[in-house]
Design a protein around this motif. Structure first.
Motif, PDB file in Angstrom:
ATOM      1  N   ARG A 126       0.835  -1.213   0.000  1.00  0.00           N
ATOM      2  CA  ARG A 126       0.000   0.000   0.000  1.00  0.00           C
ATOM      3  C   ARG A 126       0.865   1.257   0.000  1.00  0.00           C
ATOM      4  O   ARG A 126       0.645   2.169  -0.809  1.00  0.00           O
ATOM      5  CB  ARG A 126      -0.908  -0.012   1.236  1.00  0.00           C
ATOM      6  CG  ARG A 126      -1.504   1.334   1.583  1.00  0.00           C
ATOM      7  CD  ARG A 126      -2.462   1.229   2.750  1.00  0.00           C
ATOM      8  NE  ARG A 126      -1.872   0.665   3.953  1.00  0.00           N
ATOM      9  CZ  ARG A 126      -1.155   1.368   4.822  1.00  0.00           C
ATOM     10  NH1 ARG A 126      -0.913   2.649   4.612  1.00  0.00           N
ATOM     11  NH2 ARG A 126      -0.671   0.786   5.911  1.00  0.00           N
ATOM     12  N   ARG A 130       1.532   4.165  -3.051  1.00  0.00           N
ATOM     13  CA  ARG A 130       1.107   5.557  -2.869  1.00  0.00           C
ATOM     14  C   ARG A 130       2.277   6.535  -2.883  1.00  0.00           C
ATOM     15  O   ARG A 130       2.157   7.637  -3.396  1.00  0.00           O
ATOM     16  CB  ARG A 130       0.322   5.683  -1.554  1.00  0.00           C
ATOM     17  CG  ARG A 130      -1.089   5.126  -1.689  1.00  0.00           C
ATOM     18  CD  ARG A 130      -1.827   5.141  -0.380  1.00  0.00           C
ATOM     19  NE  ARG A 130      -3.258   4.952  -0.572  1.00  0.00           N
ATOM     20  CZ  ARG A 130      -4.128   4.775   0.405  1.00  0.00           C
ATOM     21  NH1 ARG A 130      -3.709   4.758   1.664  1.00  0.00           N
ATOM     22  NH2 ARG A 130      -5.407   4.625   0.150  1.00  0.00           N
ATOM     23  N   ALA A 134      -1.541  11.893   1.985  1.00  0.00           N
ATOM     24  CA  ALA A 134      -2.734  12.533   1.436  1.00  0.00           C
ATOM     25  C   ALA A 134      -2.771  13.987   1.877  1.00  0.00           C
ATOM     26  O   ALA A 134      -2.271  14.349   2.939  1.00  0.00           O
ATOM     27  CB  ALA A 134      -3.994  11.806   1.936  1.00  0.00           C
ATOM     28  N   ASN A 147      -0.201   6.300   5.160  1.00  0.00           N
ATOM     29  CA  ASN A 147       0.839   6.012   4.182  1.00  0.00           C
ATOM     30  C   ASN A 147       2.214   6.087   4.835  1.00  0.00           C
ATOM     31  O   ASN A 147       3.019   6.958   4.522  1.00  0.00           O
ATOM     32  CB  ASN A 147       0.753   7.006   3.019  1.00  0.00           C
ATOM     33  CG  ASN A 147       1.491   6.497   1.804  1.00  0.00           C
ATOM     34  OD1 ASN A 147       1.392   5.337   1.451  1.00  0.00           O
ATOM     35  ND2 ASN A 147       2.252   7.364   1.168  1.00  0.00           N
ATOM     36  N   LYS A 217       0.148   1.778 -11.723  1.00  0.00           N
ATOM     37  CA  LYS A 217       0.834   2.910 -11.106  1.00  0.00           C
ATOM     38  C   LYS A 217       1.846   3.545 -12.050  1.00  0.00           C
ATOM     39  O   LYS A 217       1.946   4.768 -12.149  1.00  0.00           O
ATOM     40  CB  LYS A 217       1.533   2.438  -9.827  1.00  0.00           C
ATOM     41  CG  LYS A 217       2.411   3.488  -9.158  1.00  0.00           C
ATOM     42  CD  LYS A 217       1.592   4.572  -8.523  1.00  0.00           C
ATOM     43  CE  LYS A 217       2.482   5.581  -7.820  1.00  0.00           C
ATOM     44  NZ  LYS A 217       1.716   6.619  -7.120  1.00  0.00           N
ATOM     45  N   PHE A 277      -3.968   5.064  -7.336  1.00  0.00           N
ATOM     46  CA  PHE A 277      -3.058   4.803  -6.218  1.00  0.00           C
ATOM     47  C   PHE A 277      -2.344   6.070  -5.751  1.00  0.00           C
ATOM     48  O   PHE A 277      -1.206   6.010  -5.271  1.00  0.00           O
ATOM     49  CB  PHE A 277      -2.010   3.752  -6.614  1.00  0.00           C
ATOM     50  CG  PHE A 277      -2.586   2.405  -6.939  1.00  0.00           C
ATOM     51  CD1 PHE A 277      -3.519   1.808  -6.111  1.00  0.00           C
ATOM     52  CD2 PHE A 277      -2.195   1.734  -8.087  1.00  0.00           C
ATOM     53  CE1 PHE A 277      -4.050   0.557  -6.418  1.00  0.00           C
ATOM     54  CE2 PHE A 277      -2.712   0.485  -8.405  1.00  0.00           C
ATOM     55  CZ  PHE A 277      -3.652  -0.101  -7.563  1.00  0.00           C
ATOM     56  N   GLU A 278      -2.988   7.222  -5.867  1.00  0.00           N
ATOM     57  CA  GLU A 278      -2.340   8.486  -5.517  1.00  0.00           C
ATOM     58  C   GLU A 278      -2.731   8.992  -4.130  1.00  0.00           C
ATOM     59  O   GLU A 278      -2.365  10.093  -3.746  1.00  0.00           O
ATOM     60  CB  GLU A 278      -2.671   9.537  -6.569  1.00  0.00           C
ATOM     61  CG  GLU A 278      -2.154   9.206  -7.957  1.00  0.00           C
ATOM     62  CD  GLU A 278      -0.651   8.972  -7.975  1.00  0.00           C
ATOM     63  OE1 GLU A 278       0.077   9.807  -7.398  1.00  0.00           O
ATOM     64  OE2 GLU A 278      -0.221   7.954  -8.545  1.00  0.00           O
ATOM     65  N   ASN A 279      -3.513   8.220  -3.389  1.00  0.00           N
ATOM     66  CA  ASN A 279      -3.916   8.599  -2.028  1.00  0.00           C
ATOM     67  C   ASN A 279      -4.775   9.861  -2.014  1.00  0.00           C
ATOM     68  O   ASN A 279      -4.647  10.718  -1.143  1.00  0.00           O
ATOM     69  CB  ASN A 279      -2.702   8.793  -1.129  1.00  0.00           C
ATOM     70  CG  ASN A 279      -3.022   8.499   0.335  1.00  0.00           C
ATOM     71  OD1 ASN A 279      -4.020   7.856   0.639  1.00  0.00           O
ATOM     72  ND2 ASN A 279      -2.183   8.951   1.232  1.00  0.00           N
ATOM     73  N   ARG A 280      -5.666   9.967  -2.995  1.00  0.00           N
ATOM     74  CA  ARG A 280      -6.599  11.076  -3.062  1.00  0.00           C
ATOM     75  C   ARG A 280      -7.979  10.592  -2.639  1.00  0.00           C
ATOM     76  O   ARG A 280      -8.233   9.381  -2.583  1.00  0.00           O
ATOM     77  CB  ARG A 280      -6.638  11.651  -4.477  1.00  0.00           C
ATOM     78  CG  ARG A 280      -5.328  12.288  -4.914  1.00  0.00           C
ATOM     79  CD  ARG A 280      -5.368  12.770  -6.335  1.00  0.00           C
ATOM     80  NE  ARG A 280      -5.589  11.684  -7.282  1.00  0.00           N
ATOM     81  CZ  ARG A 280      -5.315  11.770  -8.585  1.00  0.00           C
ATOM     82  NH1 ARG A 280      -4.811  12.884  -9.078  1.00  0.00           N
ATOM     83  NH2 ARG A 280      -5.548  10.751  -9.380  1.00  0.00           N
ATOM     84  N   ASP A 283      -9.633   7.768  -4.707  1.00  0.00           N
ATOM     85  CA  ASP A 283      -8.822   6.610  -5.081  1.00  0.00           C
ATOM     86  C   ASP A 283      -9.316   5.310  -4.439  1.00  0.00           C
ATOM     87  O   ASP A 283     -10.198   5.303  -3.577  1.00  0.00           O
ATOM     88  CB  ASP A 283      -7.368   6.845  -4.679  1.00  0.00           C
ATOM     89  CG  ASP A 283      -6.704   7.897  -5.561  1.00  0.00           C
ATOM     90  OD1 ASP A 283      -7.333   8.317  -6.542  1.00  0.00           O
ATOM     91  OD2 ASP A 283      -5.572   8.290  -5.255  1.00  0.00           O
TER      92      ASP A 283
END
Length: 318
Positions: A126, A130, A134, A147, A217, A277-280, A283
């Motif tokens: 995970r 990322r 975030a 993260n 990714k 997978f950008e931790n937004r 997502d």
């Protein structure tokens, strides 16, 4: 992942306010030039804008469908990771046994170690995907604990955790250690040939899940789609005030803003879902899935202390 049925307008405006501000000033300028300075020829035929609107809607629809396919594929990959993680826990506990068939403390410790190391693998994957924390709409760090590689330390020995975190690809190195432990268990007679192969096949599936996630990714959404969609949205939005200013007068300003907001929103939906997978906020909820896997495997070990369920923050679960 956004779980509320009603979106928080702060999230919407965070992505669109600069563009909306441009369109507001443009609409005011067009109205002023046309009605105050009598520049009546400053118009664009309505049919031109209507044709462009139709073409843009089709283009954005195709882009958003493609972006959603990437998001949904990511969710399916991590859904399969949940299934295979449960299978891994079951296989480790039921397929391994001591040659004399009696309970053995060394074997029990080995089983627990493999299951805990897999939990560490899930959390490491995970974080690896990322790569960053975030951020909220104010640009401030948000839910920092979602993260952090420190999440893997409770499931590994200190020496092993330090060794893993020195690697460029921590989750892949954890799978290597798992394979080595399977080999040692086979040599001790805890696993038969067939059972060793079965566990190794499950371990290979984790490689597949990581590889598929890395493919999404590391392969960006085709940049021409993103670039030209934004160009077309701004081109269309710039022409809209010129098409209605003569007939609607002052009402042209809110109408043009409404039309442009719709197309901006369609464009932004694709932008925020194409990279899952950008931790937004929109997502794939990797943190929630990771904790689900952790809870399932701990329950298999007979433990009662379960991980806390991720809380919603402004209607978002990460």
């Amino acid at each position: 992942m956004i779980v509320n049925k009603n979106l928080d307008w702060r999230h919407v405006l965070f992505y669109t306010w600069k563009s909306l501000l441009y369109f507001v000033f443009l609409s005011i300028a067009v109205y002023t030039l046309h009605h105050v300075y009598d520049m009546e020829k400053l118009t664009v035929p309505f049919n031109v804008v209507a044709l462009l609107s139709t073409a843009l809607a089709i283009f954005l629809g195709f882009k958003n469908n493609s972006a959603y396919d990437r998001w949904w594929e990511a969710r399916k990959i991590w859904g399969l990771l949940v299934n295979y993680s449960r299978a891994w826990g079951r296989e480790v506990l039921t397929l391994s046994q001591h040659p004399d068939g009696k309970p053995n403390e060394e074997l029990s410790a080995w089983q627990r170690r493999l299951i805990y190391r897999h939990i560490a693998f899930v959390h490491a994957l995970r974080v690896f995907l990322r790569h960053r924390h975030a951020y909220n709409e104010n640009g401030e760090e948000w839910m920092k604990t979602t993260n952090d590689y420190a999440d893997i330390r409770p499931f590994l020995s200190e020496a092993e955790a330090n060794e893993v975190l020195r690697k460029n690809n921590p989750p892949n190195y954890l799978l290597l250690i798992q394979g080595q432990e399977l080999k040692e268990a086979y040599q001790k007679g805890w696993l038969s040939d067939y059972r060793f192969v079965q566990l190794d096949e499950t371990l290979t599936e984790f490689n597949n899940h990581q590889g598929k996630s890395e493919r999404i990714k590391n392969t960006p959404f085709p940049r021409p789609y993103s670039f030209f969609s934004r160009v077309f949205v701004y081109l269309h939005g710039t022409l809209v005030p010129f098409a209605f200013v003569e007939e609607l007068g002052l009402l042209n300003i809110p109408l043009a803003l409404l039309i442009n907001f719709i197309f901006l929103s369609l464009d932004q939906i694709g932008e925020t879902t194409e990279d899952p997978f950008e931790n937004r906020p929109s997502d794939t909820p990797l943190t929630a899935i990771s904790r689900t896997i952790e809870g399932n495997l701990k329950e298999m070990l007979g433990e009662t202390q379960m991980p806390a369920k991720p809380e919603q923050v402004d209607g978002v679960v990460l």
